[in-house]
Motif scaffolding. Structure first.
Motif, PDB file in Angstrom:
ATOM      1  N   MET A 229      63.469  78.756  46.066  1.00  0.00           N
ATOM      2  CA  MET A 229      63.199  77.400  45.383  1.00  0.00           C
ATOM      3  C   MET A 229      64.807  76.695  44.544  1.00  0.00           C
ATOM      4  O   MET A 229      65.563  77.303  44.032  1.00  0.00           O
ATOM      5  N   GLU A 230      64.285  75.267  44.790  1.00  0.00           N
ATOM      6  CA  GLU A 230      65.323  74.505  43.810  1.00  0.00           C
ATOM      7  C   GLU A 230      64.961  73.808  43.329  1.00  0.00           C
ATOM      8  O   GLU A 230      63.782  73.599  42.859  1.00  0.00           O
ATOM      9  N   LEU A 231      65.730  73.829  41.928  1.00  0.00           N
ATOM     10  CA  LEU A 231      65.242  72.877  40.864  1.00  0.00           C
ATOM     11  C   LEU A 231      64.613  71.023  41.288  1.00  0.00           C
ATOM     12  O   LEU A 231      63.880  70.673  40.730  1.00  0.00           O
ATOM     13  N   ARG A 232      65.121  71.002  42.225  1.00  0.00           N
ATOM     14  CA  ARG A 232      64.700  69.424  42.926  1.00  0.00           C
ATOM     15  C   ARG A 232      63.204  69.811  43.382  1.00  0.00           C
ATOM     16  O   ARG A 232      62.232  68.764  42.389  1.00  0.00           O
ATOM     17  N   GLN A 233      62.580  71.094  43.816  1.00  0.00           N
ATOM     18  CA  GLN A 233      61.366  71.130  43.805  1.00  0.00           C
ATOM     19  C   GLN A 233      60.563  71.229  42.401  1.00  0.00           C
ATOM     20  O   GLN A 233      58.943  70.679  42.415  1.00  0.00           O
ATOM     21  N   LEU A 234      61.231  72.070  41.253  1.00  0.00           N
ATOM     22  CA  LEU A 234      61.174  72.174  40.013  1.00  0.00           C
ATOM     23  C   LEU A 234      60.147  71.434  39.371  1.00  0.00           C
ATOM     24  O   LEU A 234      59.341  70.789  39.089  1.00  0.00           O
ATOM     25  N   ARG A 235      61.100  69.860  39.562  1.00  0.00           N
ATOM     26  CA  ARG A 235      61.286  68.739  39.071  1.00  0.00           C
ATOM     27  C   ARG A 235      60.100  67.959  39.666  1.00  0.00           C
ATOM     28  O   ARG A 235      59.318  67.340  39.141  1.00  0.00           O
ATOM     29  N   SER A 236      59.844  67.610  41.003  1.00  0.00           N
ATOM     30  CA  SER A 236      58.691  67.630  41.787  1.00  0.00           C
ATOM     31  C   SER A 236      57.159  68.048  41.280  1.00  0.00           C
ATOM     32  O   SER A 236      56.305  67.257  40.625  1.00  0.00           O
ATOM     33  N   PHE A 237      57.039  69.413  41.176  1.00  0.00           N
ATOM     34  CA  PHE A 237      56.251  69.804  40.995  1.00  0.00           C
ATOM     35  C   PHE A 237      55.807  69.611  39.430  1.00  0.00           C
ATOM     36  O   PHE A 237      54.428  69.756  38.976  1.00  0.00           O
ATOM     37  N   VAL A 238      57.242  69.704  38.303  1.00  0.00           N
ATOM     38  CA  VAL A 238      56.577  68.408  36.835  1.00  0.00           C
ATOM     39  C   VAL A 238      55.743  67.337  36.777  1.00  0.00           C
ATOM     40  O   VAL A 238      55.319  67.616  35.996  1.00  0.00           O
ATOM     41  N   VAL A 239      56.350  66.596  37.536  1.00  0.00           N
ATOM     42  CA  VAL A 239      56.020  65.333  37.662  1.00  0.00           C
ATOM     43  C   VAL A 239      55.010  64.792  38.255  1.00  0.00           C
ATOM     44  O   VAL A 239      54.053  64.462  37.623  1.00  0.00           O
TER      45      VAL A 239
ATOM     46  N   GLY B 169      50.878  59.978  44.979  1.00  0.00           N
ATOM     47  CA  GLY B 169      51.483  58.469  44.700  1.00  0.00           C
ATOM     48  C   GLY B 169      51.737  58.105  44.185  1.00  0.00           C
ATOM     49  O   GLY B 169      52.964  57.717  43.890  1.00  0.00           O
ATOM     50  N   ARG B 170      51.071  58.118  42.380  1.00  0.00           N
ATOM     51  CA  ARG B 170      52.476  57.996  41.261  1.00  0.00           C
ATOM     52  C   ARG B 170      53.608  59.117  40.847  1.00  0.00           C
ATOM     53  O   ARG B 170      54.587  58.168  39.970  1.00  0.00           O
ATOM     54  N   ALA B 171      53.488  60.763  41.553  1.00  0.00           N
ATOM     55  CA  ALA B 171      54.411  61.435  40.957  1.00  0.00           C
ATOM     56  C   ALA B 171      55.934  60.359  42.043  1.00  0.00           C
ATOM     57  O   ALA B 171      56.762  60.561  41.375  1.00  0.00           O
ATOM     58  N   ALA B 172      55.533  60.526  43.534  1.00  0.00           N
ATOM     59  CA  ALA B 172      56.072  59.961  43.924  1.00  0.00           C
ATOM     60  C   ALA B 172      56.701  58.389  44.139  1.00  0.00           C
ATOM     61  O   ALA B 172      58.114  58.259  44.284  1.00  0.00           O
ATOM     62  N   THR B 173      56.302  57.697  43.134  1.00  0.00           N
ATOM     63  CA  THR B 173      56.475  56.430  42.552  1.00  0.00           C
ATOM     64  C   THR B 173      57.736  56.982  41.757  1.00  0.00           C
ATOM     65  O   THR B 173      58.764  56.130  42.083  1.00  0.00           O
ATOM     66  N   ARG B 174      57.335  57.581  40.134  1.00  0.00           N
ATOM     67  CA  ARG B 174      58.168  58.287  39.536  1.00  0.00           C
ATOM     68  C   ARG B 174      59.539  58.701  40.207  1.00  0.00           C
ATOM     69  O   ARG B 174      60.384  58.658  39.891  1.00  0.00           O
ATOM     70  N   LEU B 175      59.455  59.448  41.238  1.00  0.00           N
ATOM     71  CA  LEU B 175      60.345  60.588  42.178  1.00  0.00           C
ATOM     72  C   LEU B 175      61.329  59.540  43.306  1.00  0.00           C
ATOM     73  O   LEU B 175      62.182  59.861  43.654  1.00  0.00           O
ATOM     74  N   HIS B 176      61.228  58.122  43.196  1.00  0.00           N
ATOM     75  CA  HIS B 176      61.730  57.761  43.895  1.00  0.00           C
ATOM     76  C   HIS B 176      61.776  58.317  45.904  1.00  0.00           C
ATOM     77  O   HIS B 176      62.373  58.741  46.615  1.00  0.00           O
ATOM     78  N   LEU B 177      60.330  58.906  45.817  1.00  0.00           N
ATOM     79  CA  LEU B 177      60.066  59.580  46.907  1.00  0.00           C
ATOM     80  C   LEU B 177      59.066  59.356  47.594  1.00  0.00           C
ATOM     81  O   LEU B 177      57.835  58.469  47.310  1.00  0.00           O
ATOM     82  N   THR B 178      59.034  58.827  49.203  1.00  0.00           N
ATOM     83  CA  THR B 178      57.574  58.926  49.924  1.00  0.00           C
ATOM     84  C   THR B 178      56.509  60.563  49.546  1.00  0.00           C
ATOM     85  O   THR B 178      56.875  61.081  49.534  1.00  0.00           O
ATOM     86  N   GLN B 179      55.247  59.945  49.728  1.00  0.00           N
ATOM     87  CA  GLN B 179      54.426  60.551  49.442  1.00  0.00           C
ATOM     88  C   GLN B 179      54.252  62.069  49.938  1.00  0.00           C
ATOM     89  O   GLN B 179      53.936  62.959  49.689  1.00  0.00           O
ATOM     90  N   PRO B 180      54.501  61.988  51.457  1.00  0.00           N
ATOM     91  CA  PRO B 180      54.740  62.797  52.446  1.00  0.00           C
ATOM     92  C   PRO B 180      55.407  63.683  51.901  1.00  0.00           C
ATOM     93  O   PRO B 180      55.634  65.182  52.133  1.00  0.00           O
TER      94      PRO B 180
END
Length: 299
Positions: free
Chosen positions: A1-11, A19-30
């Protein structure tokens, strides 16, 4: 478990929409979906589910969200604490000082430092110059406020002892301390030789060998060796002088006293000023010490 995974989960939990979470995180949805799936595999629980085409958080996800938010908050606090420690805003300063510094320089210096760095822990104690020098060399303290044995250029960094450096912060004079009813108390200035026949109240040598030996040397140069009633500290010296047990010599600034009990008088002898120095080891890389020395430069 990494901090980036925790941030992604929280968003994702905040948006409840990948989709909206991916936009906030500057990631692709997949990519975000793969992070959440990997986190669920690591935890062995399902964090999100689809119920009647709605994206919902599971009971395990709700429990994990509170803990994840706390972990992220604490990780951010840890980063800020590390950065502040590196800047010298957090930590501890082990400072020792001679008694003669306590009536003016020490409160001035510590007051300015406390105002500038309120969260630094101050470890303070009164020590002799010799003890401070040894502790600085051994790395047991960070900085000393002491009286070197010889005058020094107040604008220069000078060597106090092998491996140590110091900077003069004040140059003080020696004053006579008399009972208020003493025959010389009405005089504004005295010659040291005028005290030759007086009993003296003075530091015991172990209480301050540098001060003791230097002042005794001044007396001998004036033609006499004082008869001494020993005292351990300034407060005791003042009390015994007030009681009429003798006179004394102290380095100014002197402690505030009742003028009806004790008076201080200047000496007309051509005595060198007595430097008060801040001393430290150049090998000490403490960020707090660096901030303290910067502050001393500005006073």
């Amino acid at each position: 478990m990494e901090l980036r995974q925790l941030r992604s989960f929280v968003v994702v939990a905040e948006e409840m929409n990948v989709g909206r979470a991916a936009t906030r995180l500057h990631l692709t949805q997949p990519s975000l979906s793969r992070q959440i799936a990997a986190l669920e595999r690591d935890l062995g629980v399902e964090l999100f589910a689809r119920v009647k085409r709605r994206f919902v958080m599971t009971a395990a996800g709700e429990t994990f969200l509170a803990e994840a938010q706390d972990l992220l908050r604490r990780s951010e606090e840890a980063v800020r604490a590390a950065q502040r420690t590196q800047r010298g805003e957090l930590g501890a300063l082990r400072l020792r000082f001679v008694q003669s510094a306590t009536f003016e320089p020490l409160p001035q210096i510590l007051g300015a430092f406390r105002q500038a760095y309120p969260e630094v822990v101050l470890d303070l104690e009164s020590w002799t110059t010799l003890r401070q020098t040894e502790a600085l060399r051994d790395g047991r303290i960070d900085v000393g406020l002491l009286r070197p044995t010889a005058p020094a250029d107040a604008t220069a960094v000078v060597r106090l002892a092998p491996g140590l450096a110091s900077r003069v912060v004040a140059e003080d004079s020696l004053v006579a301390v008399l009972p208020a009813r003493h025959r010389l108390a009405r005089r504004k200035r005295l010659r040291l030789a005028e005290l030759a026949d007086e009993p003296f109240v003075f530091y015991s040598r172990p209480s301050g060998p540098v001060v003791h030996d230097t002042i005794i040397g001044f007396c001998r140069a004036a033609g006499f060796t004082p008869r001494i009633q020993q005292a351990a500290d300034v407060q005791t010296i003042i009390a015994l002088v007030a009681a009429g047990l003798g006179v004394s010599l102290l380095i100014s600034p002197t402690p505030p006293t009742n003028p009806d009990a004790v008076v201080y008088r200047e000496l007309s002898d051509d005595l060198p000023p007595w430097p008060l120095s801040v001393a430290w080891s150049p090998d000490n890389r403490s960020p707090v010490l660096a901030r303290f020395l910067e502050l001393i430069e500005g006073l």
